[in-house]
Design a protein around this motif. Sequence first.
Motif, PDB file in Angstrom:
ATOM      1  N   ILE A  62       4.099   0.742   8.884  1.00 44.13           N
ATOM      2  CA  ILE A  62       2.667   1.021   8.707  1.00 44.13           C
ATOM      3  C   ILE A  62       2.428   1.798   7.414  1.00 44.13           C
ATOM      4  O   ILE A  62       1.487   1.523   6.673  1.00 44.13           O
ATOM      5  N   ALA A  63       3.304   2.768   7.130  1.00 42.71           N
ATOM      6  CA  ALA A  63       3.154   3.598   5.938  1.00 42.71           C
ATOM      7  C   ALA A  63       3.436   2.819   4.649  1.00 42.71           C
ATOM      8  O   ALA A  63       2.845   3.115   3.608  1.00 42.71           O
ATOM      9  N   GLN A  64       4.312   1.825   4.722  1.00 40.69           N
ATOM     10  CA  GLN A  64       4.772   1.141   3.515  1.00 40.69           C
ATOM     11  C   GLN A  64       4.139  -0.219   3.261  1.00 40.69           C
ATOM     12  O   GLN A  64       4.203  -0.728   2.139  1.00 40.69           O
ATOM     13  N   VAL A  65       3.547  -0.816   4.277  1.00 44.75           N
ATOM     14  CA  VAL A  65       2.989  -2.168   4.124  1.00 44.75           C
ATOM     15  C   VAL A  65       1.521  -2.145   4.542  1.00 44.75           C
ATOM     16  O   VAL A  65       1.209  -2.207   5.730  1.00 44.75           O
ATOM     17  N   PRO A  66       0.624  -2.056   3.562  1.00 47.36           N
ATOM     18  CA  PRO A  66      -0.800  -2.003   3.925  1.00 47.36           C
ATOM     19  C   PRO A  66      -1.304  -3.321   4.502  1.00 47.36           C
ATOM     20  O   PRO A  66      -0.815  -4.394   4.153  1.00 47.36           O
ATOM     21  N   VAL A  67      -2.276  -3.220   5.383  1.00 52.45           N
ATOM     22  CA  VAL A  67      -2.955  -4.405   5.909  1.00 52.45           C
ATOM     23  C   VAL A  67      -3.753  -4.988   4.752  1.00 52.45           C
ATOM     24  O   VAL A  67      -4.380  -4.261   3.981  1.00 52.45           O
ATOM     25  N   ARG A  68      -3.697  -6.305   4.610  1.00 45.57           N
ATOM     26  CA  ARG A  68      -4.429  -6.945   3.519  1.00 45.57           C
ATOM     27  C   ARG A  68      -4.837  -8.356   3.904  1.00 45.57           C
ATOM     28  O   ARG A  68      -4.279  -8.927   4.820  1.00 45.57           O
ATOM     29  N   ASP A  69      -5.781  -8.885   3.167  1.00 46.59           N
ATOM     30  CA  ASP A  69      -6.230 -10.256   3.424  1.00 46.59           C
ATOM     31  C   ASP A  69      -5.470 -11.224   2.513  1.00 46.59           C
ATOM     32  O   ASP A  69      -4.623 -10.814   1.711  1.00 46.59           O
ATOM     33  N   TYR A  70      -5.782 -12.487   2.642  1.00 45.17           N
ATOM     34  CA  TYR A  70      -5.082 -13.513   1.871  1.00 45.17           C
ATOM     35  C   TYR A  70      -5.185 -13.264   0.367  1.00 45.17           C
ATOM     36  O   TYR A  70      -4.207 -13.416  -0.366  1.00 45.17           O
ATOM     37  N   GLU A  71      -6.368 -12.905  -0.088  1.00 43.50           N
ATOM     38  CA  GLU A  71      -6.568 -12.689  -1.530  1.00 43.50           C
ATOM     39  C   GLU A  71      -5.612 -11.622  -2.066  1.00 43.50           C
ATOM     40  O   GLU A  71      -5.130 -11.733  -3.190  1.00 43.50           O
ATOM     41  N   GLU A  72      -5.330 -10.615  -1.263  1.00 37.85           N
ATOM     42  CA  GLU A  72      -4.421  -9.549  -1.701  1.00 37.85           C
ATOM     43  C   GLU A  72      -2.949  -9.976  -1.626  1.00 37.85           C
ATOM     44  O   GLU A  72      -2.088  -9.332  -2.215  1.00 37.85           O
ATOM     45  N   LEU A  73      -2.661 -11.056  -0.906  1.00 35.95           N
ATOM     46  CA  LEU A  73      -1.295 -11.612  -0.843  1.00 35.95           C
ATOM     47  C   LEU A  73      -1.125 -12.811  -1.780  1.00 35.95           C
ATOM     48  O   LEU A  73      -0.023 -13.307  -1.962  1.00 35.95           O
ATOM     49  N   LYS A  74      -2.217 -13.251  -2.353  1.00 36.20           N
ATOM     50  CA  LYS A  74      -2.226 -14.489  -3.123  1.00 36.20           C
ATOM     51  C   LYS A  74      -1.211 -14.484  -4.270  1.00 36.20           C
ATOM     52  O   LYS A  74      -0.594 -15.514  -4.560  1.00 36.20           O
TER      53      LYS A  74
END
Length: 158
Positions: A62-74
């Motif tokens: 949780i501390a190291q991997v922020p929740v993100r949407d597809y655009e942020e993983l693109k």
Amino acid sequence: MSLKTIAAKIFAHRIAKRTNKWVNNPIETQEKVFKSLIAKGAETKFGKDHSFKTIKKHSDFIAQVPVRDYEELKSYVNLAVEGQENILWPGKPLYFAKTSGTTSGAKYIPITEGSIKEQVKASRNAILNYIHETGNADFVTGKMIFLQGSPVLQEKNG
């Protein structure tokens, strides 16, 4: 009762027994899967960028991997689409499922050999658990149809 129906019921019983082992131990099962996924992803670009090697428990993740949407993983997906290896998962995806994307256009979802096997296994187990729970296996002697996405393939960087 046909031989196929009898065999389906026997197989369904075995799968239900196997499934119940992890269903009855959800925390242990989730921790085992979590550790396995973190270990497998540690040598990927995403894993290195998020220090997977230092992740020991869920709170570390949780501390190291922020929740993100597809655009942020693109940016990661684009590297894999370009043909680079070990980006989001070890190796290169076999395929990319192209979604219609209602929020930001087309999205590419990496499909690996392992993910295909797990999807087939999950579908099979859903049918077998239905047979186990209901006792109804007569349909296995008839025709079946499975719905899927478009079979049209487009070559992208190997």
